[in-house]
Design a protein around this motif. Structure first.
Motif, PDB file in Angstrom:
ATOM      1  N   PHE A  21       0.814  -1.216   0.000  1.00  0.00           N
ATOM      2  CA  PHE A  21       0.000   0.000   0.000  1.00  0.00           C
ATOM      3  C   PHE A  21       0.851   1.272   0.000  1.00  0.00           C
ATOM      4  O   PHE A  21       0.325   2.370   0.170  1.00  0.00           O
ATOM      5  N   VAL A  22       2.171   1.126  -0.156  1.00  0.00           N
ATOM      6  CA  VAL A  22       3.072   2.268  -0.090  1.00  0.00           C
ATOM      7  C   VAL A  22       3.724   2.470  -1.452  1.00  0.00           C
ATOM      8  O   VAL A  22       4.304   1.542  -2.015  1.00  0.00           O
ATOM      9  N   GLY A  23       3.633   3.675  -1.983  1.00  0.00           N
ATOM     10  CA  GLY A  23       4.259   3.977  -3.253  1.00  0.00           C
ATOM     11  C   GLY A  23       3.323   4.702  -4.194  1.00  0.00           C
ATOM     12  O   GLY A  23       2.096   4.761  -3.973  1.00  0.00           O
ATOM     13  N   LYS A  24       3.866   5.230  -5.247  1.00  0.00           N
ATOM     14  CA  LYS A  24       3.121   6.067  -6.183  1.00  0.00           C
ATOM     15  C   LYS A  24       1.932   5.336  -6.801  1.00  0.00           C
ATOM     16  O   LYS A  24       0.841   5.902  -6.941  1.00  0.00           O
ATOM     17  N   ASP A  25       2.131   4.096  -7.203  1.00  0.00           N
ATOM     18  CA  ASP A  25       1.080   3.351  -7.893  1.00  0.00           C
ATOM     19  C   ASP A  25       0.435   2.292  -7.007  1.00  0.00           C
ATOM     20  O   ASP A  25      -0.252   1.390  -7.500  1.00  0.00           O
TER      21      ASP A  25
END
Length: 572
Positions: A545-549
């Motif tokens: 759930f972590v990051g740009k996409d």
């Protein structure tokens, strides 16, 4: 209040000629017409237009004589508009003779049903009065006056007829312009009214416009009354029986499409309102006598979906207690099992920041970013330390340190870091550990306590330094939040950039250390990763759930589940 809305059409008039009530303007075939049990003559009257015209011709002759214009060549063809004009004159002159000969076709059955079953008092009838040209000869302007007299004699003051003329510059075959006419009408109605609608009269385009705008009006309590065309009864001058139709499946498609659009913007509250409103509509349909077994199934599905949306709204409002209570009602559903077992407040706030940034909600974004910052420090304090260090009984929502609860090493380390960073220990010495509480009132003291915990425990200082760098880049924005949100100039992404550039040019230390507005989420991503590493939390299942996409944690999952439920229901 309950009202009836209908299009008045040429099929809404029949006149007794010899022993039959002949429809004098009805010239089109319709599906589901019941032609059973007709004798040979009735069958000819209904199916053979030329044969029927012989009867109508005799009525024309009769009206010429009644109106003393036997030689009126101008009215030789006697179209519907002129026929009804002459019939109105005859009816006004001799109501006792003509009342029993006139039958208002199917609209009579609709009005009778509306009055008996729904206690309708007001009927709005759309009529046409077009300028000479196409459609002029079929106008219903005079038919309305005939109907007004006839209904008055039949129902007295129980029914009030009101005409709604189609504007003269709107052709009765122009759907686009007609849609505007009916929109204007429904826009003046009260959403709480019960509305009965009959679309059988008027031109096909008038029927379409009335149906479309009724279903799009937002009026919850609406029932379509469809007069059943039983030819034998029609020719005998009997009122039509009515079938109640809701067109609820069409409306359901509209509602579900609206919900999907709202969920594409993570508007769970808006989606919830649409579905709750739709549930009320279905409830009213059932009360009004619409008998369809699937209505009950759809209502059960909607109620379940609304509970799921309530969970999402609870998490959006940071009300974990409320969301958890709601989850019990949908606890058997897999998405909510996963959420409950894997809930992480940092990821909730982090995902909300991503959502609000994408939606250009800068004020909410900054508020949630500050909450994320604080929550991250709290999670580190709890994860690395002991809740017993703080007086949560007297101060459940605050962080009041109990110095005597700390061992010597942790106390001295924390004391040294606080003094080093200039925090307020001025009234204490390194050995002053009385019972007076020490409030970790701001981010610096909380960070110092986390650092003390890491150093005493021999933790990963390199990861802590990376985390601290990201904290420092957010300090400027956390400090500016109130100023930006409450300034008279408002707040936007552009405004954030302007303020930072201005402070940067002034060589303000925090502005120089800060990141650009568009990089805030990147620094938050680093913070989450570092925090997970320091707490020794497994990355599987959480870092996705972590990051740009990356997926938007709770919200993508609930939105996807809602769409699946609605799609499954729509296929039934």
């Amino acid at each position: 209040m309950t009202i009836l809305i209908a299009n008045l059409g040429t099929s809404d008039l029949s006149v007794k000629i010899e022993e039959y009530y002949i429809p004098i303007g009805f010239q089109r075939d319709e599906p589901n017409t019941d032609t059973s049990n007709l004798d040979e003559n009735e069958d000819l009257i209904w199916k053979d237009l030329k044969f029927r015209q012989k009867y109508i011709a005799s009525l024309r002759n009769d009206l010429r004589k009644k109106n003393n214009n036997e030689s009126d060549e101008e009215d030789n063809n006697f179209p519907f508009r002129n026929l009804t004009k002459k019939l109105l004159g005859a009816y006004q002159a001799n109501p006792e003779e003509w009342h029993s000969r006139i039958r208002p076709g199917r609209i009579w059955g609709v009005i009778k049903e509306a009055r008996k079953e729904f206690e309708v008092k007001t009927v709005y009838l759309f009529i046409t009065d077009q300028p000479p040209g196409p459609g002029h000869d079929s106008d219903t302007v005079h038919l309305f006056e005939i109907l007004k007299l006839w209904i008055g004699r039949e129902f007295g003051d129980e029914i009030e007829l009101k005409s709604e003329p189609i504007p003269k510059d709107v052709p009765a075959i122009d759907l686009d312009k007609l849609l505007q006419v009916y929109y204007n009408f429904f826009n003046q109605r009260e959403l709480g009214d019960r509305v009965l609608i009959s679309i059988k009269g008027g031109t096909p385009k008038m029927q379409d416009a009335l149906k479309f705008q009724a279903m799009s009006s937002g009026i919850k309590k609406q029932i379509f009354l469809e007069p059943l065309l039983v030819v034998k009864k029609f020719l005998a001058g009997e009122p039509s029986e009515c079938q109640r139709i809701s067109y609820w499946r069409y409306q359901r498609t509209q509602k579900y499409q609206t919900v999907k659009l709202l969920l594409a913007r993570w508007d769970f509250d808006g989606a919830r309102e649409v579905l709750q409103d739709w549930d009320e509509t279905l409830k009213e349909l059932t009360k009004s006598g619409v008998q369809e077994p699937q209505l009950a199934d759809t209502r059960k599905k909607i109620e379940l979906v609304v509970q799921g949306l309530n969970v999402a709204v609870g998490y959006l409002n940071l009300d974990y207690s409320y969301a958890s209570q709601l989850e019990k009602k949908v606890s058997s559903l897999q998405p909510f099992k996963r959420i409950k077992s894997n809930y992480n407040s940092q990821l909730n706030l982090y995902s909300q920041c991503r959502i609000h940034w994408q939606l250009d909600r800068a004020a909410i974004f900054l508020s949630r970013m500050s909450s994320f910052y604080e929550d991250n420090l709290h999670q580190l304090i709890i994860g690395l330390g002991d809740k017993g260090y703080f007086d949560k009984k007297q101060y459940p929502l605050d962080w009041h340190l109990k110095p005597r609860s700390l061992d010597d090493e942790l106390w001295h380390k924390f004391y040294e870091i606080e003094k080093e960073t200039g925090c307020d220990f001025s009234k204490r010495t390194s050995r002053d550990r009385d019972d007076e509480l020490y409030k970790l009132g701001g981010r610096p003291s909380k960070r110092n306590f986390v650092r003390a915990l890491i150093e005493v425990q021999g933790g990963d200082l390199e990861t802590w330094d990376k985390l601290l760098q990201s904290f420092n880049r957010l300090d400027y924005w956390a400090g500016k939040r109130n100023q930006l949100i409450h300034s008279a100039e408002g707040i936007s992404k552009k405004r954030m950039d302007e303020v930072r550039n201005k402070d940067y040019a002034k060589k303000m230390k925090k502005a120089r250390n800060s990141c650009k507005p568009e990089d805030i989420i990147l620094e938050m991503s680093k913070i989450v990763r570092c925090t997970f590493a320091l707490l020794g939390q497994p990355s599987s299942g959480l870092l996705q759930f972590v990051g740009k996409d990356a997926s938007h944690y709770i919200y993508d999952e609930i939105a996807g589940w809602v769409v699946e439920q609605l799609d499954a229901d729509a296929k039934k």
